[in-house]
Design a protein around this motif. Structure first.
Motif, short mmCIF file in Angstrom:
data_model
loop_
_atom_site.label_atom_id
_atom_site.label_comp_id
_atom_site.label_asym_id
_atom_site.label_seq_id
_atom_site.Cartn_x
_atom_site.Cartn_y
_atom_site.Cartn_z
N GLU A 87 24.21 55.34 42.06
CA GLU A 87 24.13 54.40 40.95
C GLU A 87 25.49 53.77 40.62
N THR A 88 26.55 54.56 40.61
CA THR A 88 27.89 54.05 40.30
C THR A 88 28.38 53.11 41.39
N GLN A 89 28.20 53.49 42.64
CA GLN A 89 28.63 52.65 43.76
C GLN A 89 27.88 51.32 43.76
N GLU A 90 26.60 51.36 43.47
CA GLU A 90 25.82 50.12 43.41
C GLU A 90 26.32 49.23 42.28
N ARG A 91 26.66 49.83 41.15
CA ARG A 91 27.21 49.06 40.03
C ARG A 91 28.51 48.39 40.44
N TYR A 92 29.37 49.09 41.17
CA TYR A 92 30.62 48.51 41.67
C TYR A 92 30.32 47.33 42.60
N ARG A 93 29.37 47.52 43.51
CA ARG A 93 29.03 46.45 44.46
C ARG A 93 28.56 45.20 43.71
N LEU A 94 27.69 45.39 42.75
CA LEU A 94 27.18 44.25 41.99
C LEU A 94 28.28 43.58 41.17
N GLU A 95 29.19 44.38 40.60
CA GLU A 95 30.30 43.83 39.81
C GLU A 95 31.22 42.99 40.70
N VAL A 96 31.55 43.51 41.86
CA VAL A 96 32.42 42.76 42.77
C VAL A 96 31.72 41.49 43.25
N ASN A 97 30.44 41.58 43.58
CA ASN A 97 29.71 40.39 44.01
C ASN A 97 29.68 39.31 42.93
N ASP A 98 29.50 39.72 41.69
CA ASP A 98 29.52 38.75 40.59
C ASP A 98 30.89 38.11 40.50
N TRP A 99 31.93 38.89 40.62
CA TRP A 99 33.30 38.36 40.58
C TRP A 99 33.53 37.40 41.74
N ILE A 100 33.08 37.75 42.94
CA ILE A 100 33.23 36.88 44.10
C ILE A 100 32.57 35.53 43.83
N ARG A 101 31.37 35.56 43.28
CA ARG A 101 30.62 34.32 43.05
C ARG A 101 31.22 33.44 41.96
N HIS A 102 31.80 34.05 40.92
CA HIS A 102 32.13 33.28 39.72
C HIS A 102 33.59 33.23 39.31
N GLN A 103 34.41 34.16 39.76
CA GLN A 103 35.76 34.23 39.21
C GLN A 103 36.87 34.39 40.24
N ALA A 104 36.56 34.67 41.46
CA ALA A 104 37.57 35.13 42.42
C ALA A 104 38.59 34.08 42.82
N GLY A 105 38.24 32.83 42.81
CA GLY A 105 39.18 31.81 43.26
C GLY A 105 39.15 31.58 44.76
N PHE A 106 38.07 31.98 45.41
CA PHE A 106 37.90 31.65 46.82
C PHE A 106 37.72 30.15 46.97
N ASP A 107 37.95 29.66 48.17
CA ASP A 107 37.74 28.24 48.46
C ASP A 107 36.27 27.95 48.76
N GLY A 108 35.48 28.97 48.86
CA GLY A 108 34.04 28.87 49.08
C GLY A 108 33.45 30.27 49.07
N VAL A 109 32.15 30.35 48.92
CA VAL A 109 31.46 31.64 48.89
C VAL A 109 30.25 31.58 49.80
N ILE A 110 30.06 32.64 50.57
CA ILE A 110 28.87 32.83 51.39
C ILE A 110 28.11 34.00 50.78
N ASP A 111 26.87 33.79 50.42
CA ASP A 111 26.10 34.83 49.73
C ASP A 111 25.29 35.66 50.72
N PHE A 112 25.99 36.57 51.42
CA PHE A 112 25.33 37.44 52.38
C PHE A 112 24.36 38.39 51.68
N GLU A 113 24.65 38.78 50.45
CA GLU A 113 23.73 39.65 49.72
C GLU A 113 22.35 39.01 49.63
N ALA A 114 22.31 37.73 49.28
CA ALA A 114 21.02 37.05 49.12
C ALA A 114 20.22 37.03 50.42
#
Length: 134
Positions: free
Chosen positions: A63-90
């Protein structure tokens, strides 16, 4: 020599070995900053699921590891500052949820629910928008 873009697809093994979401985010920030300092474009890819179906012998996320994964994915999508995002999770979602609440990847895309199989890698590759490299 000649590199112009980076796709950063990492994190599940780090979480599996004890890294927290905050540690992954901080490390990824450093990679983004270093890529940008060298004039490179860096594209972030979300982490794929690592839940395990009932009866599996592999160790999936708790449960904790999954929460971390989801938190990082949300950050990648919305806050990270990447030049683009590929949503492999989806691409990989669709196998249900484990007893620990972790999402499971589509059964047809993995033989062990940790790593994509050939069909899974094909689906990931085909999901990449080549316009990201313009």
């Amino acid at each position: 020599a000649g590199i112009t873009h980076i796709i950063l697809f990492e994190g599940t093994n780090d979480i599996h070995r004890g890294a927290t979401a905050a540690e992954l985010i901080e490390g990824t920030r450093q990679l983004i900053d270093r890529a940008h300092a060298r004039g490179l474009k860096i594209i972030g890819a979300t982490m794929i699921p690592r839940g395990q179906p009932e009866g599996s012998t592999r160790q999936g996320f708790d449960e904790t590891q999954e929460r971390y994964r989801l938190e990082v994915n949300d950050w990648i999508r919305h806050q990270a500052g990447f030049d683009g995002v590929i949503d492999f999770e989806a691409v990989m979602l669709g196998g249900g949820t484990s007893a620990d609440g972790a999402q499971i990847m589509k059964h047809e895309y993995s033989c062990d629910f940790v790593h994509p199989n050939a069909a899974g890698y094909r689906a990931l590759g085909e999901s990449i928008d080549l316009e990201l490299f313009q």
